[in-house]
Design an enzyme around this catalytic site. Structure first.
Site, PDB file in Angstrom:
ATOM      1  CG  HIS A   1     -15.048 -13.750  66.432  1.00  7.45           C
ATOM      2  ND1 HIS A   1     -13.948 -13.220  67.080  1.00  7.45           N
ATOM      3  CD2 HIS A   1     -15.449 -14.822  67.178  1.00  7.45           C
ATOM      4  CE1 HIS A   1     -13.689 -13.956  68.161  1.00  7.45           C
ATOM      5  NE2 HIS A   1     -14.594 -14.909  68.261  1.00  7.45           N
TER       6      HIS A   1
ATOM      7  CG  ASP B   1     -16.277 -14.442  73.744  1.00 10.06           C
ATOM      8  OD1 ASP B   1     -17.412 -14.944  73.660  1.00 10.06           O
ATOM      9  OD2 ASP B   1     -15.249 -14.988  73.286  1.00 10.06           O
TER      10      ASP B   1
ATOM     11  CG  HIS C   1     -12.598 -16.826  71.457  1.00 14.22           C
ATOM     12  ND1 HIS C   1     -13.722 -17.446  71.958  1.00 14.22           N
ATOM     13  CD2 HIS C   1     -11.672 -17.791  71.238  1.00 14.22           C
ATOM     14  CE1 HIS C   1     -13.479 -18.763  72.027  1.00 14.22           C
ATOM     15  NE2 HIS C   1     -12.250 -18.991  71.604  1.00 14.22           N
TER      16      HIS C   1
ATOM     17  CG  ASP D   1     -16.088 -17.999  75.078  1.00 13.51           C
ATOM     18  OD1 ASP D   1     -16.009 -16.961  75.770  1.00 13.51           O
ATOM     19  OD2 ASP D   1     -16.079 -17.986  73.828  1.00 13.51           O
TER      20      ASP D   1
HETATM   21 ZN   LIG Z   1     -15.644 -16.710  72.392  1.00 10.44          ZN
END
Ligand SMILES: [Zn+2]
Length: 311
Positions: free
Chosen positions: A127, A164, A166, A245
């Site tokens: 991120h 991931d 996200h 995740d």
């Molecule tokens: Zn994540």
């Protein structure tokens, strides 16, 4: 069986963001303990991550970002960077080692010392944008590794795979429009960081997946979108932003993947790397917060990297 490196650092356990934060030191213990119990740790070549230099970080980040992080680093207590991210007295050094792990992994794989490398690091990185830390991430570890592969090893075609749950908005911010990098990403639709559905460049293969769609939706996206793009691109090296995740036991999202899904996607990546990249793979830990599921999923991922398990 092929040889894999396992790169970590004791300093990763000293970085913590307060009681109850999901991105916690116990994540690395869960991974380490599971690999040990399964006998996988004995098969991995251990390495301690070096600290990334300013020069290595500045291939990815602005001087403003590096200066901001250095200035924010507290000597005691916590300094809040964004609503989800904070630094303690050990965070800056841990973040440097997390990025340095990707640099060492790249050097080891390019030298042929190992076929692949797994970086068990904290804080995660995908991120972190060129100019900002966010979403538990301080520096974009995998991007530092990729820039090192480009600038020091002269690679011209690098694939970045991000599974991931996200979206790796930081990596997209850094590499969008770079014709030397193809980024293939799956992520849960409508989830933090609320980006990725509109790709920022032609080198972005982003596949949002609906909540509750399970591993089948990921396998279809990989088969229909990632693999054709990767075949056309013919990467000389493959980097993986390995977040776990999307696992069904993880409370941060709802994609419902299992260890078998992580083994499956890893096997497809291994096949691409074997065909085009002399098998060269660098994998770096991103998310994954259900501790037991994280340990099992990383073990499944590494077993496939090692060739100890088919999927
Ligand atoms: Zn994540």
């Amino acid at each position: 069986m092929s040889l894999s490196a396992y790169i970590s650092h004791p300093g990763f356990r000293l970085h913590e963001m307060g009681a109850g934060h999901p991105e916690c030191p116990a994540r690395l213990d869960a991974i380490h303990d599971r690999l040990l119990a399964m006998g996988l740790l004995d098969l991995l070549q251990p390495h301690e991550a070096p600290a990334a230099t300013d020069e290595q970080l500045l291939r990815v980040h602005t001087a403003h970002h590096l200066a901001t992080i250095k200035a924010a680093a507290p000597t005691a207590g916590h300094c809040r960077i964004d609503p989800d991210t904070s630094m303690n007295a050990h965070t800056l050094l841990a973040a440097r080692h997390a990025a340095g792990a990707a640099v060492l992994a790249t050097d080891l794989v390019m030298a042929g010392t190992v076929q692949s490398a797994f970086c068990a690091v904290r804080p995660p990185g995908h991120h972190a944008t060129r100019d900002a830390a966010m979403g538990f991430c301080i520096f974009n570890n995998i991007a530092v590794g990729i820039r090192h592969a480009q600038r020091v090893h002269g690679l011209e075609r690098i694939a970045l795979i991000d599974f991931d749950v996200h979206h790796g908005n930081g990596s997209e911010d850094i590499f969008a429009g770079d014709p030397e990098v193809l980024m293939c990403s799956t992520f849960q639709q409508g989830l933090y960081p609320f980006q990725g559905e509109e790709p920022l460049g032609p080198n972005m293969c982003n596949r949002p997946l609906p909540a509750y769609s399970r591993g089948e939706a990921m396998r279809t996206a990989v088969t229909d979108y990632w693999l054709p793009a990767l075949e056309k691109f013919r990467p000389q090296m493959v980097f993986i932003s390995a977040g776990f995740d999307a696992h069904r036991e993880d409370d941060l999202a709802n994609l419902g993947w299992t260890e078998a899904d992580y083994a499956w996607v890893t096997a497809r990546i291994v096949e691409v790397a074997a065909r085009h990249a002399n098998g060269r793979i660098v994998s770096t830990l991103e998310g994954g917060y259900a501790l037991d599921a994280l340990g099992r999923s990383v073990a499944a991922h590494i077993a496939v990297l090692l060739g100890a398990r088919d999927a």
